[in-house]
Design an enzyme around this catalytic site. Structure first.
Site, short mmCIF file in Angstrom:
data_model
loop_
_atom_site.label_atom_id
_atom_site.label_comp_id
_atom_site.label_asym_id
_atom_site.label_seq_id
_atom_site.Cartn_x
_atom_site.Cartn_y
_atom_site.Cartn_z
N CYS A 1 -3.87 4.36 7.58
CA CYS A 1 -4.26 3.89 8.71
C CYS A 1 -3.37 4.19 9.99
O CYS A 1 -3.38 3.99 11.01
CB CYS A 1 -3.90 2.62 7.90
SG CYS A 1 -3.98 2.16 6.64
N GLN B 1 -5.22 -3.85 -1.81
CA GLN B 1 -4.35 -2.98 -3.03
C GLN B 1 -4.35 -3.12 -4.46
O GLN B 1 -4.44 -1.96 -5.18
CB GLN B 1 -3.40 -1.87 -2.11
CG GLN B 1 -3.18 -1.25 -1.36
CD GLN B 1 -3.71 0.06 -1.30
OE1 GLN B 1 -3.61 0.88 -1.93
NE2 GLN B 1 -4.27 0.33 -0.17
N THR C 1 -26.67 -10.57 9.93
CA THR C 1 -27.56 -9.58 8.95
C THR C 1 -26.59 -9.45 7.92
O THR C 1 -25.94 -8.34 7.84
CB THR C 1 -28.78 -9.44 9.32
OG1 THR C 1 -29.70 -10.06 10.39
CG2 THR C 1 -29.03 -8.39 8.37
N SER D 1 -11.36 -5.18 0.05
CA SER D 1 -12.33 -4.35 0.54
C SER D 1 -13.11 -3.70 -1.03
O SER D 1 -11.83 -3.48 -1.58
CB SER D 1 -11.64 -3.34 1.65
OG SER D 1 -11.37 -3.56 2.79
N ALA D 2 -14.06 -3.29 -0.69
CA ALA D 2 -14.54 -2.82 -2.05
C ALA D 2 -14.15 -1.00 -2.00
O ALA D 2 -14.94 -0.69 -3.47
CB ALA D 2 -16.30 -2.87 -1.91
N HIS D 3 -13.87 -0.64 -0.42
CA HIS D 3 -13.89 1.36 -0.96
C HIS D 3 -12.03 0.94 -1.46
O HIS D 3 -12.64 3.21 -2.07
CB HIS D 3 -13.76 1.49 0.40
CG HIS D 3 -13.03 1.45 1.52
ND1 HIS D 3 -11.66 2.42 1.30
CD2 HIS D 3 -12.40 0.23 2.05
CE1 HIS D 3 -11.18 1.84 2.40
NE2 HIS D 3 -11.50 1.05 3.12
N ASN E 1 0.72 -1.57 0.27
CA ASN E 1 0.35 0.21 0.32
C ASN E 1 0.59 1.68 -0.26
O ASN E 1 0.34 2.30 -0.01
CB ASN E 1 -1.07 0.08 1.10
CG ASN E 1 -0.70 -1.01 2.52
OD1 ASN E 1 0.29 -1.50 2.58
ND2 ASN E 1 -0.27 -0.12 3.58
N1 PMP Z 1 -4.41 -4.12 3.96
C1 PMP Z 1 -4.66 -3.19 2.84
C2 PMP Z 1 -2.86 -3.81 2.61
C3 PMP Z 1 -4.93 -1.87 3.45
O1 PMP Z 1 -4.32 -0.83 2.87
C4 PMP Z 1 -5.62 -1.96 4.16
C5 PMP Z 1 -6.30 -0.38 3.88
N2 PMP Z 1 -5.63 0.35 4.07
C6 PMP Z 1 -6.29 -2.63 4.93
C7 PMP Z 1 -6.02 -4.07 4.69
C8 PMP Z 1 -7.63 -2.73 5.79
O2 PMP Z 1 -9.02 -2.38 4.94
P1 PMP Z 1 -10.07 -2.05 5.91
O3 PMP Z 1 -9.62 -0.93 6.39
O4 PMP Z 1 -10.74 -1.90 4.82
O5 PMP Z 1 -10.53 -3.29 6.43
#
Ligand code: PMP
Length: 372
Positions: A330, A178, A242, A199-201, A150
């Site tokens: 993060c 990523q 749910t 992750s979708a976002h 990332n």
């Molecule tokens: N793994 C990696 C490599 C990421 O970049 C991220 C998000 N920055 C995550 C895990 C965690 O994803 P989420 O915050 O959507 O749970």
């Protein structure tokens, strides 16, 4: 403002929002309910979304478990395997450059008595497959290696890692958060991968929804993990609760669009990366140093040292016109463990900025750098 922090999160595709809206309003049924239309409609929508995500990853629909995102998926796999296979062994191998949702989970298990190996990485954050091979023992129950980094964008040699795991009959997990939407993957071509998180976002879907891929059978036996959440038995009993229908529908739509555009997006991101790299080189010359490799990487992620500059001040001063990052969203308060692992000193880490691009912008947008 030009948003260049797409590794932290991305903008929704408008089609994703449109697909989600009915499931926030009139189609509010619980897909676990039966016989009446709003429940059946919700169930059908989840089925279709699951199919889109499975197509994007190149696996079977039944191998998709919806979660709240990669943090949960990473926790689910690592804790779930550790808890399920104590009779096989207590050794887990990962890397020093994983996301905190892997590293902190591993540390937690270490405190519980599990044996952890954190592999070193080279100057671009990639592991050495020979070191991995040497570390695998008859006690190893899981190998968890990030697919694409990332902070640096570097891709690990996942094909070789998967092959080594397969030869040694060891479960393999990869955090693919990523790479989805930026690098095409086809899980059927990686028979050694047992688990994958995303992750979708990160690919223009909604926040709070993700997937764990769990290969149905590995080494001739059904793959089992202990659930993180016990309850009503949704998601094959692996993830109770749910279902977040509107988010699942959003993820499905983002996956469908991503499958259609992956080749184009990959090309676009590479071109944008080359273009921005050139602008920055021309403008700043030897005042900057690139931390990232130029090949074998996720297109669109650039990590640069601006010598003698404090990255927090720089991000703040850029913020009215450009959104960039001092590292990963993060853990931006601590000096990056990734940059530390590739050998950067504190000064170099404190002067590093990450730009992560999006296929939704174009070269004209990047002209803004000329005006700095
Ligand atoms: N793994 C990696 C490599 C990421 O970049 C991220 C998000 N920055 C995550 C895990 C965690 O994803 P989420 O915050 O959507 O749970």
């Amino acid at each position: 403002m030009l948003y260049l922090d797409n590794s932290a999160t991305t903008q929704l595709y408008p089609e994703v929002k449109d697909a989600m809206l009915p499931y926030l309003m009139e189609e509010y049924g619980n897909p676990s309910s039966k016989y009446y239309s709003v429940a059946e409609n919700a169930k059908a929508a989840v089925k279709q979304a699951r199919n889109h995500v499975a197509s994007l990853l190149g696996c079977e629909d039944s191998e998709i478990i919806f979660t709240s995102g990669s943090t949960e998926s990473n926790n689910m796999v690592i804790k779930g395997v550790a808890d399920q296979y104590p009779h096989v062994g207590n050794h887990i191998i990962t890397t020093k450059v994983e996301h905190p949702s892997v590293l902190e989970t591993c540390k937690y298990l270490e405190e519980k008595g599990y044996k952890l190996t954190y592999l070193d990485v080279d100057q671009y954050g990639r592991i050495d497959v020979q070191q991995l091979e040497e570390e695998i023992s008859d006690q190893t129950i899981l190998v968890s290696i990030i697919w694409g980094n990332n902070e640096l964008g570097s891709l690990n040699p996942i094909k070789e890692v998967a092959e080594i795991c397969r030869e040694n009959n060891v479960f393999m997990h990869t955090d693919a958060t990523q790479i989805i939407g930026k690098v095409g993957i086809e899980l059927s071509e990686y028979p050694g991968i047992t688990f994958l998180s995303c992750s979708a976002h990160k690919f223009h879907g909604p926040k709070g929804i993700g997937v764990t891929f769990i290969k149905k059978d590995q080494y001739g036996i059904p793959t089992k993990i202990t659930p993180l959440l016990h309850g009503g038995g949704q998601e094959q009993g692996i993830r109770s609760g749910t279902l977040a229908v509107q988010n699942i529908v959003g993820m499905g739509k983002a996956a469908e669009i991503t499958s259609e555009r992956i080749v184009e997006n990959q090309r676009k991101l590479s071109e944008l990366e080359n273009y921005l790299t050139q602008i920055l080189k021309n403008k700043f010359g030897n005042q900057i140093l690139f931390n990232n490799d130029v090949k074998n990487k996720i297109p669109g992620i650039i990590s640069i040292q601006f010598s003698g500059v404090n990255n927090e001040l720089l991000v703040k001063s850029l913020s009215p016109v450009i959104a960039a990052s001092t590292g990963s969203a993060c853990s931006s308060s601590k000096p990056s463990h990734v940059l530390k692992s590739i050998g950067l000193d504190i000064q170099q880490i404190r002067s590093t900025l990450r730009f992560s691009l999006s296929p939704l912008i174009n070269q004209n947008d990047l002209q803004i750098f000329q005006q700095l």
